[in-house]
Scaffold this active site. Structure first.
Site, short mmCIF file in Angstrom:
data_model
loop_
_atom_site.label_atom_id
_atom_site.label_comp_id
_atom_site.label_asym_id
_atom_site.label_seq_id
_atom_site.Cartn_x
_atom_site.Cartn_y
_atom_site.Cartn_z
N ASP A 1 -8.99 -6.65 -24.90
CA ASP A 1 -7.76 -6.96 -24.15
C ASP A 1 -7.20 -8.27 -24.68
O ASP A 1 -7.91 -9.05 -25.32
CB ASP A 1 -8.02 -7.07 -22.64
CG ASP A 1 -6.72 -7.30 -21.85
OD1 ASP A 1 -5.67 -6.75 -22.25
OD2 ASP A 1 -6.74 -8.05 -20.86
N SER A 2 -5.93 -8.51 -24.38
CA SER A 2 -5.33 -9.79 -24.76
C SER A 2 -6.03 -10.95 -24.06
O SER A 2 -5.98 -12.07 -24.51
CB SER A 2 -3.85 -9.79 -24.38
OG SER A 2 -3.75 -9.59 -22.98
N CYS B 1 -5.91 -2.53 -22.71
CA CYS B 1 -4.68 -3.31 -22.63
C CYS B 1 -3.54 -2.32 -22.77
O CYS B 1 -3.40 -1.67 -23.80
CB CYS B 1 -4.64 -4.33 -23.78
SG CYS B 1 -3.12 -5.26 -23.86
N GLU C 1 -4.22 -15.66 -16.39
CA GLU C 1 -4.92 -16.31 -17.52
C GLU C 1 -5.10 -17.81 -17.24
O GLU C 1 -6.06 -18.41 -17.71
CB GLU C 1 -4.13 -16.11 -18.83
CG GLU C 1 -4.19 -14.69 -19.37
CD GLU C 1 -5.56 -14.28 -19.88
OE1 GLU C 1 -6.18 -15.06 -20.61
OE2 GLU C 1 -6.02 -13.17 -19.52
N CYS D 1 -1.16 -2.37 -16.08
CA CYS D 1 -1.62 -3.52 -16.87
C CYS D 1 -3.02 -3.80 -16.36
O CYS D 1 -3.24 -3.84 -15.13
CB CYS D 1 -0.71 -4.72 -16.62
SG CYS D 1 -1.40 -6.28 -17.25
N HIS E 1 -4.72 -6.34 -16.20
CA HIS E 1 -4.89 -7.57 -15.41
C HIS E 1 -4.62 -7.31 -13.91
O HIS E 1 -5.13 -8.03 -13.07
CB HIS E 1 -3.91 -8.66 -15.86
CG HIS E 1 -4.32 -9.40 -17.10
ND1 HIS E 1 -4.33 -8.81 -18.34
CD2 HIS E 1 -4.73 -10.69 -17.29
CE1 HIS E 1 -4.72 -9.72 -19.25
NE2 HIS E 1 -4.96 -10.86 -18.63
#
Ligand code: DGL
Length: 270
Positions: free
Chosen positions: A7-8, A70, A162, A194, A196
């Site tokens: 994932d990012s 992601c 993040e 997403c 996240h």
């Protein structure tokens, strides 16, 4: 026999957790490209180049199969990677299709023509790059007819997560849900598009109200990975050890991951 999860940043940990629970004997190597997150505001070329670099890093860890946990990378880069870049002895899979199969009540590999499904009004919450790609609507159109999708680009949410700012992330979720409801007052289902966003699932559900079924990807992707490995066990790579890698600062990424997942997670520098 390791599998890579990319994932990012921290979001893919929601998928990793579900996959590790579903497949307790498989070692997983996680890579978060925290140095370059968020991807959701980057161009498709940029996302392609960063994702290829991360996947190569996971291949070097002995993971012949990598899950792009992601949506932004799955939407903006995966098709191009599969068509032009992934060698025959490796696999890179995304997180979109298992979710759409669940929404449209299809089994894996059911390629019959699109048909009417129970859900008619769907709210999609995703990053600006995922919304702009229209990949969700494209995949849905292969499987279902007559579904009205209203997409909300949720700027800022990944950044707040993040940065470890839960209060800001919750406030942004509420305002994005309100913006969506102005255009679609009564969605029947909401897609957290997403990886996240499951970290903010309670905030989404509260803002949407109890009548809206919220779909998130972690368990669906874990189930579909288990099914894939039963059919294609040769893609369990030679890696032996589970680990967490980040392109960012290992100490601060570990502390944010521990805060969000409420268990100790220790990252090493990739
Ligand atoms: N977790 C990623 C996704 O599923 C976040 C992308 C980003 O870095 O903006 O889209």
């Amino acid at each position: 026999m390791a599998v890579g999860v990319f994932d990012s940043g921290l979001g893919g940990l929601t998928v990793l957790d579900a996959a590790a629970q579903r497949l307790p004997d498989v070692p997983f190597v996680y890579l978060g490209d925290n140095a370059h997150a968020p991807y959701g505001v980057r161009t498709a070329d940029d996302i392609f180049n960063l994702t290829c670099a991360a996947v190569e890093r996971l291949w070097a860890e002995g993971c012949d199969l990598v899950i792009l946990a992601c949506n932004t990378a799955s939407a903006a880069a995966l098709k191009r990677m599969q068509e032009t870049w992934v060698p025959k002895d490796k696999r890179v899979l995304g997180v979109f299709v298992p979710l759409i199969e669940a929404l449209t009540e299809r089994q894996w590999g059911d390629n019959s023509p699109p048909r009417e499904v129970a859900v008619k009004h769907v709210a999609l919450f995703a990053t600006p790059a995922t919304v702009a790609s229209r990949a969700f609507q494209r995949e849905l159109a292969f499987r279902a007819i007559g579904v009205d999708v209203e997409a909300q680009p949720c700027g800022g949410v990944v950044d707040a997560i993040e940065q470890g700012d839960e209060i800001l992330a919750e406030a942004l979720v509420r305002s994005h849900v309100e913006a969506l409801k102005r255009r679609m007052p009564q969605p029947e289902a909401a897609i957290l598009g997403c990886t996240h966003y499951p970290l903010m699932a309670a905030a989404f559900q509260e803002a949407l109200g109890p009548g809206v079924k919220v779909y998130s990807q972690a368990n669906l992707v874990a189930e579909s990975l288990a099914d894939y490995l039963t059919r294609r066990p040769e893609f369990l790579g030679p890696g032996q050890q589970s680990k967490f890698l980040t392109t960012g600062d290992a100490k601060s990424v570990s502390s944010k991951a521990t805060q969000f997942l409420r268990r100790q997670i220790t990252f090493e520098k990739a």
